[in-house]
Scaffold this motif. Structure first.
Motif, short mmCIF file in Angstrom:
data_model
loop_
_atom_site.label_atom_id
_atom_site.label_comp_id
_atom_site.label_asym_id
_atom_site.label_seq_id
_atom_site.Cartn_x
_atom_site.Cartn_y
_atom_site.Cartn_z
N THR A 89 0.86 -1.31 -0.18
CA THR A 89 -0.02 -0.17 0.02
C THR A 89 0.68 1.25 0.04
OG1 THR A 89 -0.01 -0.15 2.40
CG2 THR A 89 -2.00 -1.23 1.16
N ALA A 90 1.96 1.29 0.42
CA ALA A 90 2.82 2.32 0.56
C ALA A 90 3.35 2.88 -0.92
CB ALA A 90 4.20 2.07 1.31
N SER A 91 3.57 4.05 -1.29
CA SER A 91 3.83 4.52 -2.26
C SER A 91 5.23 3.96 -3.01
CB SER A 91 3.74 5.91 -2.76
OG SER A 91 4.79 6.56 -1.94
N ALA A 92 5.58 4.07 -3.97
CA ALA A 92 7.17 3.63 -4.61
C ALA A 92 7.97 4.64 -3.97
CB ALA A 92 6.97 3.26 -6.03
N GLU A 93 7.72 6.09 -3.96
CA GLU A 93 8.54 7.10 -3.53
C GLU A 93 8.96 6.81 -2.04
OE1 GLU A 93 8.72 11.75 -3.48
OE2 GLU A 93 6.86 10.92 -3.92
N ILE A 94 7.88 6.36 -1.12
CA ILE A 94 8.16 6.14 0.19
C ILE A 94 9.02 5.17 0.29
CG2 ILE A 94 7.05 5.50 2.41
CD1 ILE A 94 4.64 7.21 1.67
N MET A 95 8.61 3.93 -0.25
CA MET A 95 9.45 2.60 -0.26
C MET A 95 10.77 2.98 -0.86
SD MET A 95 6.69 -0.24 -1.69
CE MET A 95 7.69 -1.35 -1.23
N THR A 96 10.96 3.45 -1.58
CA THR A 96 12.55 3.84 -2.09
C THR A 96 13.21 4.53 -1.07
OG1 THR A 96 11.67 3.95 -4.40
CG2 THR A 96 13.88 4.85 -3.86
N HIS A 97 12.66 5.56 -0.73
CA HIS A 97 13.21 6.41 0.33
C HIS A 97 13.73 5.65 1.70
CE1 HIS A 97 14.00 9.95 3.13
NE2 HIS A 97 13.45 9.40 4.11
N VAL A 98 12.68 4.94 2.22
CA VAL A 98 12.65 4.01 3.60
C VAL A 98 14.01 3.02 3.25
CG1 VAL A 98 11.75 2.43 4.85
CG2 VAL A 98 10.37 4.34 4.32
N MET A 99 14.06 2.27 2.21
CA MET A 99 14.93 1.40 1.83
C MET A 99 16.32 1.74 1.61
SD MET A 99 15.16 -0.95 -1.50
CE MET A 99 15.86 0.41 -2.55
N ILE A 100 16.59 3.08 1.12
CA ILE A 100 17.76 3.53 0.64
C ILE A 100 18.31 4.30 2.37
CG2 ILE A 100 19.23 5.22 -0.38
CD1 ILE A 100 18.60 2.86 -2.21
N GLU A 101 17.39 4.86 2.73
CA GLU A 101 17.89 5.54 4.02
C GLU A 101 18.31 4.61 5.10
OE1 GLU A 101 18.81 8.60 4.05
OE2 GLU A 101 18.11 8.59 1.77
#
Length: 226
Positions: free
Chosen positions: A202-214
């Motif tokens: 359900t999370a957006s790709a933008e949020i998932m990318t940010h969480v994963m990388i950070e």
């Protein structure tokens, strides 16, 4: 004399233009067949029927369908390479964390904005992917795109963003290739889930990318500080 020379050049230019036009048609229609029906459905006979040429004409451009698969894939990887190179080129060369953020964002954005291309080069049926892999080329766009990811991974390790060494019975440092493959698995996972599972995550790709990388970067920093 000059007129005759020009007249001789123009027909050659027209023939070359016609040749390139036909080659483009072959690749475009092949891409449609592979994407819609799967690689096994691609035959030289079917391809010839769809573009209105004889099968013999197709063999003047490609030796077989595996060579067509390789070229179709090359075009897709070239587009991906352009996107990744453009993104990382805008980040500071001496800031590997910024380059990783740019690369990951560009990769995932490319996959979601070009679903047909992404499915073709990364989620295609095994027979298609095997056909592509059977024609390796050290200077092809796929190799260069992967090399860009390894370069970023190598710079991260050099800058101190490295996983702890205790990953086996005989502790050793993680290699740039191992880190790059782990990074790719995460990026590919986000794109694949978004393309194949409409309801989850359900999370957006933008949020998932940010969480994963950070999370990754903070984890690597913490491992060095400890």
């Amino acid at each position: 004399m000059a007129v005759k020379k020009v007249q001789g050049i123009l027909p050659r230019q027209r023939r070359e233009a016609a040749k390139q036009n036909l080659r483009g048609q072959i690749l475009a229609v092949s891409r449609e067949i592979i994407a819609e029906e799967g690689f096994p459905a691609l035959t030289m006979r079917k391809l010839a029927e769809k573009i209105g040429y004889s099968a013999a004409s197709l063999y003047l451009h490609f030796r077989n369908r595996d060579e067509i698969a390789s070229e179709v894939s090359r075009v897709g990887y070239a587009d991906l390479l352009t996107a990744l190179s453009s993104a990382t080129g805008k980040a500071r060369r001496d800031d590997p964390a910024a380059r990783l953020r740019a690369l990951a964002t560009a990769y995932i954005q490319f996959g979601l904005e070009n679903p047909q291309t992404y499915r073709l080069i990364f989620l295609g049926d095994t027979s298609y992917l095997q056909a592509v892999a059977s024609r390796p080329d050290g200077d092809d766009p796929a190799t260069r795109a992967y090399g860009l990811l390894i370069e970023v991974a190598r710079d991260l390790i050099t800058a101190g963003f490295a996983p702890p060494k205790g990953i086996s019975r005989r502790p050793r440092a993680v290699t740039p290739t191992e880190l790059a493959e782990t990074l790719w698995a995460g990026m590919h996972g986000i794109v694949s889930l978004k393309l194949t599972c409409q309801q989850f995550p359900t999370a957006s790709a933008e949020i998932m990318t940010h969480v994963m990388i950070e999370t990754l970067l903070r984890g690597l920093e913490a491992s060095q500080a400890g």
